[in-house]
Design a protein around this motif. Structure first.
Motif, PDB file in Angstrom:
ATOM      1  N   ILE A 231      -3.178  -8.451  -1.335  1.00 54.18           N
ATOM      2  CA  ILE A 231      -4.225  -7.278  -0.620  1.00 54.18           C
ATOM      3  C   ILE A 231      -4.415  -6.329  -1.033  1.00 54.18           C
ATOM      4  CG2 ILE A 231      -2.185  -6.424   0.928  1.00 54.18           C
ATOM      5  CD1 ILE A 231      -4.141  -6.805   3.081  1.00 54.18           C
ATOM      6  N   SER A 232      -5.804  -6.130  -1.052  1.00 53.30           N
ATOM      7  CA  SER A 232      -6.262  -4.754  -1.544  1.00 53.30           C
ATOM      8  C   SER A 232      -5.965  -3.540  -0.437  1.00 53.30           C
ATOM      9  CB  SER A 232      -7.687  -4.716  -1.852  1.00 53.30           C
ATOM     10  OG  SER A 232      -8.041  -5.600  -3.029  1.00 53.30           O
ATOM     11  N   ILE A 233      -5.384  -2.637  -0.739  1.00 51.53           N
ATOM     12  CA  ILE A 233      -5.222  -1.615   0.423  1.00 51.53           C
ATOM     13  C   ILE A 233      -4.927  -0.310  -0.291  1.00 51.53           C
ATOM     14  CG2 ILE A 233      -2.609  -1.960  -0.155  1.00 51.53           C
ATOM     15  CD1 ILE A 233      -2.208  -1.568   2.913  1.00 51.53           C
ATOM     16  N   ASP A 234      -5.164   0.693   0.192  1.00 51.30           N
ATOM     17  CA  ASP A 234      -5.100   2.089  -0.125  1.00 51.30           C
ATOM     18  C   ASP A 234      -3.889   2.749   0.686  1.00 51.30           C
ATOM     19  OD1 ASP A 234      -5.448   4.874  -1.013  1.00 51.30           O
ATOM     20  OD2 ASP A 234      -7.347   5.104  -0.306  1.00 51.30           O
ATOM     21  N   LEU A 235      -2.637   2.872   0.104  1.00 50.68           N
ATOM     22  CA  LEU A 235      -1.829   3.567   0.550  1.00 50.68           C
ATOM     23  C   LEU A 235      -1.572   5.083   0.864  1.00 50.68           C
ATOM     24  CD1 LEU A 235       1.482   1.489  -1.068  1.00 50.68           C
ATOM     25  CD2 LEU A 235       0.109   1.065   0.992  1.00 50.68           C
ATOM     26  N   SER A 236      -2.646   5.599   0.087  1.00 49.27           N
ATOM     27  CA  SER A 236      -2.888   7.249   0.430  1.00 49.27           C
ATOM     28  C   SER A 236      -3.371   7.340   1.610  1.00 49.27           C
ATOM     29  CB  SER A 236      -3.857   7.881  -0.775  1.00 49.27           C
ATOM     30  OG  SER A 236      -5.083   7.195  -0.414  1.00 49.27           O
ATOM     31  N   GLU A 237      -3.946   6.446   2.491  1.00 51.31           N
ATOM     32  CA  GLU A 237      -4.175   6.509   3.667  1.00 51.31           C
ATOM     33  C   GLU A 237      -3.173   6.386   4.912  1.00 51.31           C
ATOM     34  OE1 GLU A 237      -7.603   4.124   4.374  1.00 51.31           O
ATOM     35  OE2 GLU A 237      -8.851   5.256   2.842  1.00 51.31           O
ATOM     36  N   ILE A 238      -1.880   5.687   4.170  1.00 47.32           N
ATOM     37  CA  ILE A 238      -0.910   5.366   5.275  1.00 47.32           C
ATOM     38  C   ILE A 238       0.374   6.168   4.886  1.00 47.32           C
ATOM     39  CG2 ILE A 238       0.768   3.588   5.797  1.00 47.32           C
ATOM     40  CD1 ILE A 238      -1.420   1.488   4.639  1.00 47.32           C
ATOM     41  N   PHE A 239       0.728   6.539   3.750  1.00 44.96           N
ATOM     42  CA  PHE A 239       1.880   7.274   3.278  1.00 44.96           C
ATOM     43  C   PHE A 239       1.490   8.749   3.563  1.00 44.96           C
ATOM     44  CE2 PHE A 239       3.578   4.370   0.157  1.00 44.96           C
ATOM     45  CZ  PHE A 239       3.876   3.401   1.022  1.00 44.96           C
ATOM     46  N   LEU A 240       2.665   9.571   4.142  1.00 46.90           N
ATOM     47  CA  LEU A 240       2.678  10.879   4.028  1.00 46.90           C
ATOM     48  C   LEU A 240       3.443  11.664   2.949  1.00 46.90           C
ATOM     49  CD1 LEU A 240       3.805  11.384   7.918  1.00 46.90           C
ATOM     50  CD2 LEU A 240       1.502  11.212   7.090  1.00 46.90           C
ATOM     51  N   ASP A 241       3.658  12.808   2.975  1.00 49.14           N
ATOM     52  CA  ASP A 241       4.244  13.510   1.895  1.00 49.14           C
ATOM     53  C   ASP A 241       5.715  12.897   1.464  1.00 49.14           C
ATOM     54  OD1 ASP A 241       1.973  15.053   1.515  1.00 49.14           O
ATOM     55  OD2 ASP A 241       2.989  16.905   2.304  1.00 49.14           O
ATOM     56  N   GLU A 242       6.441  12.789   2.508  1.00 54.77           N
ATOM     57  CA  GLU A 242       7.771  12.199   2.231  1.00 54.77           C
ATOM     58  C   GLU A 242       7.763  10.769   2.868  1.00 54.77           C
ATOM     59  OE1 GLU A 242      10.875  14.960   3.128  1.00 54.77           O
ATOM     60  OE2 GLU A 242      10.459  16.122   1.477  1.00 54.77           O
ATOM     61  N   MET A 243       8.495   9.744   2.277  1.00 51.03           N
ATOM     62  CA  MET A 243       8.470   8.358   3.121  1.00 51.03           C
ATOM     63  C   MET A 243      10.098   7.970   2.701  1.00 51.03           C
ATOM     64  SD  MET A 243       5.601   8.124   4.426  1.00 51.03           S
ATOM     65  CE  MET A 243       5.455   6.255   4.951  1.00 51.03           C
TER      66      MET A 243
END
Length: 669
Positions: A231-243
Motif C-alpha cells: 500500500i502507498s502510505i505517508d507515515l509522516s502524517e501518522i508518526f509523532l516524534d517518538e513512537m
C-alpha cells in the motif's frame, strides 16, 4: 598532572560517545532469537516470557489481551538539521495455537504507537488496541498490521483468516486472506493462521517510494518474491516524534488462543537482520497432544469390526457412485484417459475449497495427481447427448496432441455418466479475467498486456493455420486466457472447440460461445469459422486495452457496447479516452492506438472485412503497418484489413449498403 587530567577528560568523552552510539543503535536496531528478562521489553496484560525464551502474549483465558513493546522509543526528530527518516524493516516469527481446533481468537497485531499504555483498549474484535470511543480517531497515531482469525462484519473483515494494514482503527486500509507466494510451485498458497504452526512475517516501509509491504510465509520457507499486501502510505502524517514498536493480542468471548512470538528483528537503518530459525525456542506441548482417552483401544477394536462388516457394501456403493462409462471404441484413446478415482483423489473429492472457477459449461477444480504430485486443472462438463459423444471424445483426444507454448496443454479426459471431465496443465496465476476485473490482483502493466495479446494471437494462428487440422476455439475471451508463473498468456478451455480438415468447409453447429464475443453471422448461419474466432479476438483486444467487458449493461446507454463507445471516442478525436484509466497513460501511444483500431477492425460485421490471425500477429509484431481507415468505415463495415479477399469483397459490396447483420453488431454486443 595537567596532561593526565586532559587525558582523562578525553577518555571520558570518548566513552560517553561510545555509550551514546551504542544506546542509539540499540534503540534503532535489535534482534531477538528468543527472549529473556533482560530483553528490554515492556510487558502488560497476559504477556510473559517463558524460561526457554518464548514470548507469550495471551493464554486461553477469555476476553483478555496482552502487549509487548520494545522499551526504548523510536526517535524521528534526530536533529534540527536532519529530516526524520520514516523507513523501517522488521521480521518476526509467531504462532497461534487455538484452544479448540479451528476455533480460536482473536489475533495478533504488530503495532507502532506513540504510547505503550493500552489499558483502556478492549479485547475481542479490537485486538487490545482500541475501544468503542477511540476506534478510528486520527489522534491515535497508530499503525498496525493485524493477523486476524475472526471475521468481524462491523470492521468489514474479508474473512476469518486474513491480514490487514490498519491506521488508527480496525477498519483495514487494505486486507487479504492469509496466503503466501510459493516460488517452487509458482502460485499463492493459503496459510491457516490458527493452525498452531509457526509463521514468519516481513514488514518493510520505504520512505522514498512511500510503500508499505507485508509478506507472510511458513517458517520453513524463504521470504517470498511477492508481498501479500502492498500500500502507498505517508507515515509522516501518522508518526509523532517518538513512537514505540511492539505487539498486541486479544482473545474472544467464546474462544481463545495462545498467541506466541518466537523471534523478532527490527531496524530503522536498513533491512532487518534475518532470524536464526534454528535458535528460536520451541512451542510447548499443549493439553491433549500426548494424551489418549480411556477406552480408546476398545473403541478402535469395535471400529475395526464395524468396518470389516460394512466394507463389502461400501465397495459396491462406491462402484455405483463413482463408476465410469467405458465403450469399446474408446480403447484407442487409452493413454489419454484418466480414471475417475484418480481425479476424485486429486481434487479431494471435488471439494469447494479446490474450486478455481465456474461458468455456463462446467466447473474447474485444482488437483494434485497422487502419483507424481503434479498440479492439474480439472474441468467437469455436462454432456447429456449420447449422440455425437464418439466424435466429441475423438476431437478432445485429437486436441490433446496440440503443442504450442501459448496453449494450455490438454492432458486427457475421463467419462462418467452424463459428464465429460477434461484435465489440463495447472496455471498458477489463474485467468487474465481476474487480473482485469477482480480486486486484490496486481495491476497488469501495458507491456505485460501487450505481450499477452501477442501470445494469444500466436496461439490462434497455430490453431487456424499451423496444425495438421483447423481448430476453431469458439470461445476466445479473457477468462479463457490463463497466465503461467511468468505471466505469459496461454489460451485454454477447448471444451467448445471443433476441428475440420484444411480446405474443408466447417459444418453447422449449435450456437455456443459468450455474448459480446459472438460474430453476427453465427446467429444467422450457426457456422463457426476462423473468422468468427477473429471476431472474438477483436473483442478480446478491446477488453484488454480498455479494462472493461465488451458489453456492460449497467453503463450509460452510449457506453454499453464497447465497440460503439470506442468508435464514438475516435470520431471526436479522443480515442485514448476509451483505454483503461488505471494505466494512467503509461503506455506507448502507437501501441495503444494499434490495439484499439485492430480490435475494431476484427469486430466488423462482414467476415471478409476482418483480417486473418496471421495478419493480426504481423500487426502486433510490427512487421506490417495497419492501413488508415476511419470510424465511419467501421460503422459501415468497410474498413480495409489488407486481407487478400478484401479487394473482391469491395467490388461485390456497394459502399452505401448496410448488411442485415449490422444491427446484431450494434445491438448484440
Amino acid at each position: 598532572m595537567a596532561v593526565d587530567c586532559r587525558s582523562l577528560c578525553l577518555l571520558a568523552a570518548f566513552y560517553a560517545a561510545v555509550i551514546s552510539m551504542v544506546l542509539s543503535q540499540d534503540q534503532n536496531e535489535f534482534i531477538f532469537n528468543g527472549f529473556s528478562e533482560s530483553s528490554n521489553l515492556h510487558l502488560d496484560g497476559l504477556a510473559k516470557i517463558h524460561p526457554a525464551g518464548l514470548l507469550q502474549l495471551t493464554n486461553t483465558s477469555r476476553t483478555e489481551k496482552g502487549h509487548t513493546f520494545y522499551r526504548f522509543p523510536l526517535k524521528f526528530n534526530r536533529s534540527s538539521n536532519s529530516a526524520p527518516s520514516y523507513s523501517f524493516s522488521t521480521c518476526f516469527v509467531f504462532a497461534m495455537v487455538p484452544q479448540l481446533p479451528d476455533h480460536g481468537g482473536h489475533g495478533i497485531a504488530f503495532v507502532i504507537s506513540p504510547s505503550m499504555d493500552f489499558s483502556q483498549a478492549l479485547g475481542n474484535d479490537y485486538l487490545g488496541l482500541f475501544n468503542n470511543s477511540n476506534n478510528g480517531n486520527s489522534t491515535n497515531h497508530v499503525l498496525a498490521v493485524e493477523f486476524d482469525t475472526i471475521r468481524s462484519p462491523v470492521f468489514d473483515d474479508v474473512d476469518d483468516n486474513h491480514v490487514g494494514i490498519d491506521v488508527n482503527g480496525l477498519k483495514s486500509n487494505v486486507s487479504a486472506p492469509a496466503t503466501y507466494f510459493a516460488k517452487e510451485e509458482g502460485r499463492n498458497k493459503t496459510l491457516k493462521l490458527i493452525s498452531g504452526d509457526t509463521m514468519q512475517v516481513w514488514i518493510d516501509y520505504d520512505e522514498e517510494e512511500g510503500l508499505l509491504n507485508v509478506t507472510l510465509a511458513p517458517i520453513t520457507s524463504l521470504k517470498p518474491d511477492w508481498p501479500l499486501l502492498s500500500i502507498s502510505i505517508d507515515l509522516s502524517e501518522i508518526f509523532l516524534d517518538e513512537m514505540y514498536v511492539g505487539f498486541s493480542a486479544a482473545t474472544g468471548s467464546s474462544a481463545a488462543s495462545d498467541h506466541y512470538i518466537l523471534g523478532w528483528s527490527f531496524s530503522k537503518n536498513g533491512k532487518a537482520q534475518s532470524l536464526e530459525i534454528s535458535e528460536l525456542p520451541q512451542l510447548p506441548k499443549h493439553d491433549g497432544e500426548s494424551k489418549r482417552p480411556e477406552g480408546l483401544v476398545v473403541i478402535l477394536l469395535v471400529a475395526v469390526v464395524v468396518l470389516v462388516t460394512i466394507s463389502g457394501a461400501a465397495y459396491l456403493f462406491w462402484r455405483r457412485k463413482y463408476g465410469e462409462v467405458h465403450e469399446e471404441w474408446e480403447r484407442e484413446y487409452g493413454p489419454q484417459r484418466f480414471s475417475y478415482k484418480i481425479l476424485y483423489q486429486a481434487t479431494r473429492g471435488f471439494k469447494e475449497k479446490q474450486l478455481l472457477g465456474s461458468g455456463g459449461f462446467g466447473k474447474v477444480y485444482r488437483g494434485t495427481l497422487p502419483s507424481s504430485t503434479a498440479q492439474i486443472a480439472v474441468k467437469r462438463i455436462s454432456h447429456d447427448s449420447k449422440q455425437g459423444m464418439n466424435q466429441f471424445v475423438a476431437e478432445i483426444v485429437s486436441m490433446g496432441r496440440l503443442r504450442h507454448r501459448n496453449l494450455v496443454q490438454l492432458l486427457g479426459y475421463c467419462r462418467r455418466k452424463g459428464e465429460l471431465i477434461l484435465v489440463y496443465d495447472y496455471m498458477p496465476n489463474g485467468s487474465l479475467d481476474t487480473f482485469l476485473f477482480s480486486n486484490g490482483r496486481p495491476l497488469l502493466t501495458w507491456s505485460q498486456r501487450y505481450r499477452i495479446l501477442r501470445d494469444v494471437a500466436s496461439a490462434l494462428l497455430y490453431l487456424h493455420e499451423e496444425w495438421e487440422q483447423v481448430v476453431l476455439h469458439r470461445d476466445v475471451k479473457a477468462s479463457n486466457v490463463l497466465l503461467d508463473s511468468n505471466l505469459n498468456g496461454r489460451l485454454g478451455d477447448f471444451g467448445l472447440a471443433r476441428l475440420h480438415d484444411h480446405g474443408a468447409k466447417p459444418e453447422t453447429t449449435n450456437l455456443v460461445g459468450t455474448i459480446g464475443y459472438l460474430a453476427p453471422e453465427l446467429t444467422r448461419t450457426g457456422v463457426a469459422s476462423t473468422s468468427t474466432d477473429v471476431f472474438a479476438f477483436g473483442a478480446f483486444l478491446l477488453e484488454v486495452a480498455c479494462g472493461r467487458r465488451p458489453m456492460e449493461q449497467w453503463r450509460q446507454p452510449e457506453e454499453v457496447f464497447l465497440v460503439e463507445w470506442i468508435t464514438k471516442c475516435w470520431k471526436r478525436g479522443a480515442i485514448f479516452y476509451a483505454c483503461d484509466p488505471r494505466l494512467e497513460g503509461n503506455f506507448p501511444v502507437e501501441e495503444m492506438e494499434l490495439v484499439l483500431k485492430l480490435g475494431l477492425l476484427c469486430s466488423q460485421s462482414q467476415p471478409l472485412a476482418r483480417p486473418s490471425m496471421r495478419q493480426v500477429l504481423q500487426y502486433l509484431n510490427g512487421n506490417t503497418s495497419l492501413l488508415d481507415f476511419s470510424p465511419e468505415n467501421i460503422e459501415n463495415g468497410m474498413a480495409t484489413s489488407n486481407n487478400e479477399a478484401f479487394s473482391d469483397f469491395l467490388t461485390s459490396f456497394p459502399s452505401n449498403s448496410h448488411s442485415s447483420t449490422d444491427s446484431i453488431l450494434n445491438k448484440g454486443r
